[in-house]
Design an enzyme around this catalytic site. Structure first.
Site, PDB file in Angstrom:
ATOM      1  N   CYS A 164     -30.154 -42.774 -17.645  1.00 35.96           N
ATOM      2  CA  CYS A 164     -30.548 -41.374 -17.405  1.00 35.96           C
ATOM      3  C   CYS A 164     -29.402 -40.530 -16.854  1.00 35.96           C
ATOM      4  O   CYS A 164     -29.457 -39.303 -16.911  1.00 35.96           O
ATOM      5  CB  CYS A 164     -31.733 -41.316 -16.448  1.00 35.96           C
ATOM      6  N   HIS A 205     -32.396 -34.302 -13.033  1.00 36.79           N
ATOM      7  CA  HIS A 205     -33.012 -35.179 -14.035  1.00 36.79           C
ATOM      8  C   HIS A 205     -34.523 -35.152 -13.845  1.00 36.79           C
ATOM      9  O   HIS A 205     -35.024 -35.327 -12.732  1.00 36.79           O
ATOM     10  CB  HIS A 205     -32.449 -36.590 -13.857  1.00 36.79           C
ATOM     11  N   ASN A 243     -40.081 -37.941 -18.934  1.00 44.25           N
ATOM     12  CA  ASN A 243     -38.718 -38.398 -18.666  1.00 44.25           C
ATOM     13  C   ASN A 243     -38.048 -38.742 -20.002  1.00 44.25           C
ATOM     14  O   ASN A 243     -38.487 -39.658 -20.686  1.00 44.25           O
ATOM     15  CB  ASN A 243     -38.800 -39.624 -17.745  1.00 44.25           C
TER      16      ASN A 243
END
Ligand code: UT7
Length: 322
Positions: free
Chosen positions: A112, A249, A279
């Site tokens: 990520c 994020h 996500n």
């Protein structure tokens, strides 16, 4: 001295929407649980597109937005943990499909945090003077490695791609980028790949899926996020008030909420689109930056911080003026 700056951004999400109500049919969960524990309402997921297809669309949009000639791009990095195949990389497949010259093109794996890592690498390669125009993409099809019998993870992820074109600048518009890693030997966030096998045997291998110890990753994220923001500000003699926005994020609304409270920073200035996408790993940051710009939440001249964390464990952030 040469620095780098953002010339354009673009993003792409697949058409199919996966709602919380649909997930209620697959695992023992509820719309209420998902929304209250994560902030996610729906995500976009691929049906017959792969990571390179999403990356292609986002890249084309960023190149158009930047108004640059494809023939001038001399560096291409794709951050992904869900490439179409182990090799060739998504970047190499797309170098030809996008019609780029035979330039430096490679994939980068920092989960990520991958896009922030790519930003760091591209910024330093441009600053070195060796490269002039970089295309960087974060693209994922996380749903390929999601186990839809595991309620702990399957409600969280969506598919997307985001892209950015970076060019040379006389002043440091990408002011600073920091990236870190601390080996996840406890296995809090992992996916099995190529286990050691007996010589000359071809074992039946189960399809690998992502595994996450959510509570441990939550603890790590809520520490890493504010710490990285404060590090970037300190290194550059700035304070939170100098920022127009923080683009974190998008892993969980509660993580962003907790970071804002730790920093005593207004939640309205923490960019949020997790409710629509879930996500999306390495795509999350460039997708959020692109949407923030297109919605007018970030304007020319604004200074903002983007910050990410994920498997590795990896984390990092960037201080940027548009
Ligand atoms: O991008 C990579 C980085 N990843 C992250 O940042 C994720 C970080 N972690 C998180 O966001 C959160 O830990 C989760 C959203 C994954 C989980 O939320 P939580 O509040 O930490 O829940 P938990 O894991 O502590 O579980 C609480 C309860 C458990 O039930 P019991 O044991 O208390 O009976 C879980 O089994 O919630 C249960 N649970 C669910 N219930 C309904 C877990 N997933 C679900 C679900 N629906 N989907």
């Amino acid at each position: 001295m040469t620095y780098s700056k953002i010339l354009g951004t673009g993003s792409y999400t697949p058409e199919r929407t996966l709602t919380n109500t649909e997930l209620e049919q697959l695992v023992d969960t509820s719309d209420e649980w998902i929304q209250s524990r994560t902030g996610i309402v729906s995500r976009q997921i691929v049906v017959d597109e792969n990571t390179s297809d999403l990356a292609y669309q986002a890249a084309e949009r960023a190149i158009k937005d930047a108004g640059v000639d494809k023939g001038d791009i001399d560096l291409f990095i794709v951050a992904t943990v869900t490439p179409d195949m182990p090799f060739p990389g998504v970047s190499q497949i797309l170098q030809r499909r996008l019609g780029l010259n035979t330039i430096t093109a490679f994939d980068l794996n920092a989960a990520c945090s991958g896009f922030v890592y790519a930003l760091n690498v591209a910024d330093k390669m441009i600053r070195s003077g060796a490269y002039r125009l970089a295309l960087i993409v974060g693209a994922e099809t996380l749903t390929k490695i999601t186990d839809y019998t595991d309620r702990n993870t399957c409600v969280l992820f969506g598919d997307a791609a985001g892209a950015m074109v970076l060019g040379q600048s006389d002043t440091p518009m990408i002011k600073d980028v920091v990236t870190y890693a601390n080996g996840d030997i406890e296995g809090h966030l992992t996916m099995q790949g190529y286990p050691i096998k007996e010589n000359f045997k071809t074992p039946e291998q189960p399809r690998p899926f992502l595994y996450m110890n959510g509570a441990e990753v939550f603890k790590f994220a809520t520490t890493a996020l504010p710490k990285t923001i404060l590090t970037l500000l300190e290194r550059n003699g700035m304070v939170l008030d100098d920022l127009s926005l923080i683009v974190a994020h998008q892993a969980n609304r509660r993580i962003i909420d907790k970071a804002a409270r730790t920093l005593k920073y207004p939640m309205e200035k923490m960019y949020m689109n997790i409710e629509r996408y879930g996500n999306t790993s390495a795509a999350s940051v460039p997708l959020a930056i692109d949407e923030a710009i297109k919605e007018g939440a970030l304007k020319k001249g604004d200074t903002f911080i983007t910050v990410a964390f994920g498997a590795g464990l990896t984390w990092g952030g960037a201080l940027i003026t548009l």
